[in-house]
Write a protein that holds these residues in place. Structure first.
Motif, PDB file in Angstrom:
ATOM      1  N   GLN A  12       0.824  -1.204   0.000  1.00 54.07           N
ATOM      2  CA  GLN A  12       0.000   0.000   0.000  1.00 54.07           C
ATOM      3  C   GLN A  12       0.862   1.259   0.000  1.00 54.07           C
ATOM      4  N   PRO A  13       0.402   2.334  -0.654  1.00 53.01           N
ATOM      5  CA  PRO A  13       1.150   3.596  -0.651  1.00 53.01           C
ATOM      6  C   PRO A  13       1.241   4.196   0.753  1.00 53.01           C
ATOM      7  N   GLY A  14       2.252   5.032   0.954  1.00 53.94           N
ATOM      8  CA  GLY A  14       2.442   5.723   2.218  1.00 53.94           C
ATOM      9  C   GLY A  14       3.878   6.176   2.341  1.00 53.94           C
ATOM     10  N   ASP A  15       4.136   7.094   3.246  1.00 47.97           N
ATOM     11  CA  ASP A  15       5.498   7.569   3.473  1.00 47.97           C
ATOM     12  C   ASP A  15       6.153   6.679   4.521  1.00 47.97           C
ATOM     13  N   PHE A  16       6.999   5.777   4.055  1.00 47.15           N
ATOM     14  CA  PHE A  16       7.645   4.819   4.935  1.00 47.15           C
ATOM     15  C   PHE A  16       9.126   5.139   5.145  1.00 47.15           C
ATOM     16  N   SER A  17       9.517   6.374   4.854  1.00 44.90           N
ATOM     17  CA  SER A  17      10.929   6.739   4.943  1.00 44.90           C
ATOM     18  C   SER A  17      11.506   6.515   6.336  1.00 44.90           C
ATOM     19  N   GLU A  18      10.707   6.780   7.385  1.00 43.39           N
ATOM     20  CA  GLU A  18      11.226   6.641   8.747  1.00 43.39           C
ATOM     21  C   GLU A  18      11.544   5.192   9.093  1.00 43.39           C
ATOM     22  N   LYS A  19      10.899   4.247   8.435  1.00 45.50           N
ATOM     23  CA  LYS A  19      11.222   2.841   8.652  1.00 45.50           C
ATOM     24  C   LYS A  19      12.691   2.560   8.324  1.00 45.50           C
ATOM     25  N   VAL A  20      13.198   3.301   7.322  1.00 48.16           N
ATOM     26  CA  VAL A  20      14.581   3.132   6.900  1.00 48.16           C
ATOM     27  C   VAL A  20      15.506   4.071   7.666  1.00 48.16           C
ATOM     28  N   LEU A  21      15.118   5.326   7.792  1.00 47.51           N
ATOM     29  CA  LEU A  21      15.988   6.309   8.443  1.00 47.51           C
ATOM     30  C   LEU A  21      16.189   5.995   9.921  1.00 47.51           C
ATOM     31  N   SER A  22      15.271   5.241  10.522  1.00 44.09           N
ATOM     32  CA  SER A  22      15.424   4.842  11.922  1.00 44.09           C
ATOM     33  C   SER A  22      16.467   3.746  12.109  1.00 44.09           C
ATOM     34  N   GLY A  23      16.853   3.075  11.016  1.00 41.91           N
ATOM     35  CA  GLY A  23      17.804   1.978  11.095  1.00 41.91           C
ATOM     36  C   GLY A  23      17.155   0.620  11.264  1.00 41.91           C
ATOM     37  N   GLU A  24      15.828   0.558  11.352  1.00 45.02           N
ATOM     38  CA  GLU A  24      15.142  -0.725  11.514  1.00 45.02           C
ATOM     39  C   GLU A  24      15.186  -1.528  10.216  1.00 45.02           C
ATOM     40  N   PHE A  25      15.036  -0.823   9.085  1.00 38.16           N
ATOM     41  CA  PHE A  25      15.102  -1.443   7.769  1.00 38.16           C
ATOM     42  C   PHE A  25      16.098  -0.651   6.916  1.00 38.16           C
ATOM     43  N   ASP A  26      16.442  -1.213   5.742  1.00 35.75           N
ATOM     44  CA  ASP A  26      17.457  -0.581   4.898  1.00 35.75           C
ATOM     45  C   ASP A  26      16.914  -0.069   3.567  1.00 35.75           C
ATOM     46  N   HIS A  27      15.725  -0.487   3.183  1.00 31.72           N
ATOM     47  CA  HIS A  27      15.039   0.083   2.019  1.00 31.72           C
ATOM     48  C   HIS A  27      13.565  -0.291   2.111  1.00 31.72           C
ATOM     49  N   VAL A  28      12.764   0.365   1.309  1.00 31.54           N
ATOM     50  CA  VAL A  28      11.340   0.041   1.207  1.00 31.54           C
ATOM     51  C   VAL A  28      11.118  -0.703  -0.105  1.00 31.54           C
TER      52      VAL A  28
END
Length: 284
Positions: A213-229
């Motif tokens: 689904q669409p959405g702004d998931f940038s913080e998932k990566v910038l937090s260090g939890e994940f490395d890309h969407v």
């Protein structure tokens, strides 16, 4: 007074590719652009062919009929010690992050471009394998822009201004040549007259945050939890998957491909620039 001493040479880039020329591996040159070899051209053509998908989305705005093949005419390979060192340092950082995430390797998702063994082999270490989930991905653009990105790489803060930001304001990379081609534009009257361009980008993908689904998931990566969407619109609506990067250092633009569109073995001539839609950079 004695003449001033020249500045010391820059240190060699971290873990430079073995196929680079000596001055690039040692860091003696700032940037060298070479014609791709015959084996590299073959790998890239295989990637264009095997990832082609007969599917049109709303992002194909030029009104032209969908080609059934993209044929690489020429290709440049970039040896850029500074950009490579930045990438290798980020790869080392992602390795540390992945090492601290038990079982993360089971979450890795291999892009379709990696079905090309020549490209896949360049992402594998002889003894470690591919512990950071490196991959080559595609990014459609204009020939002039492609050459500029080889020199300067991508800039995250301008990403998506023209094309939108379905999964956040990052750099959107494609595993399908058809998706990348939606954003490619042709050169008119320049060095690559009549040809379109894609970049072949080496990316350290690490752990994906997968969403349909669409959405702004940038913080998932910038937090260090994940490395890309990983935006999986293929699963959601049958179109394409895109890999969205939010760290400039996670990408190394290695090749610029200049290609023509063909349908039934005949070249599709580009429409005049005046009639073409404005150029946008790859987004969702």
């Amino acid at each position: 007074l004695p003449p001033p001493r020249p500045p010391p040479p820059p240190p060699p880039p971290l873990q430079a590719p073995s196929y680079w020329q000596g001055p690039s591996r040692s860091g003696e040159v700032g940037h060298k652009v070479l014609a791709a070899g015959a084996d590299e051209m073959a790998w890239i053509q295989a990637a264009l062919d095997t990832t082609f998908k007969r599917k049109v989305t709303r992002d194909r705005k030029d009104g032209a009929p969908l080609a059934d093949r993209f044929v690489a005419v020429s290709c440049l390979r970039s040896e850029h010690p500074e950009l490579w060192d930045r990438y290798a340092q980020r790869r080392r950082e992602v390795l540390g992050l992945c090492t601290g995430r038990p079982g993360v390797g089971d979450e890795f998702d291999t892009p379709k471009t990696m079905a090309c063994e020549g490209l896949a082999a360049r992402c594998r270490h002889a003894t470690l394998g591919n512990p950071t989930n490196q991959a080559y991905l595609l990014h459609g653009t204009h020939p002039t822009m492609a050459v500029a990105i080889l020199e300067k790489s991508f800039t995250i803060d301008t990403a998506g201004r023209s094309a939108g930001t379905m999964f956040g304001a990052g750099v959107y990379l494609a595993e399908s040549s058809t998706k990348a081609d939606e954003y490619a534009r042709h050169d008119e009257g320049g060095e690559y007259d009549g040809l379109y361009a894609m970049l072949v980008v080496r990316a350290v993908l690490g752990r994906p945050f997968v969403t349909e689904q669409p959405g702004d998931f940038s913080e998932k990566v910038l937090s260090g939890e994940f490395d890309h969407v990983l935006g999986d619109r293929e699963k959601a609506v049958g179109t394409f998957r895109e890999f969205v990067m939010f760290h400039e250092a996670s990408m190394y633009p290695e090749y610029a491909i200049f290609y023509r569109r063909e349908k039934d073995g005949v070249t599709l001539e580009p429409e005049p620039e005046a009639a073409a839609p404005p150029m946008v950079e790859m987004g969702p």
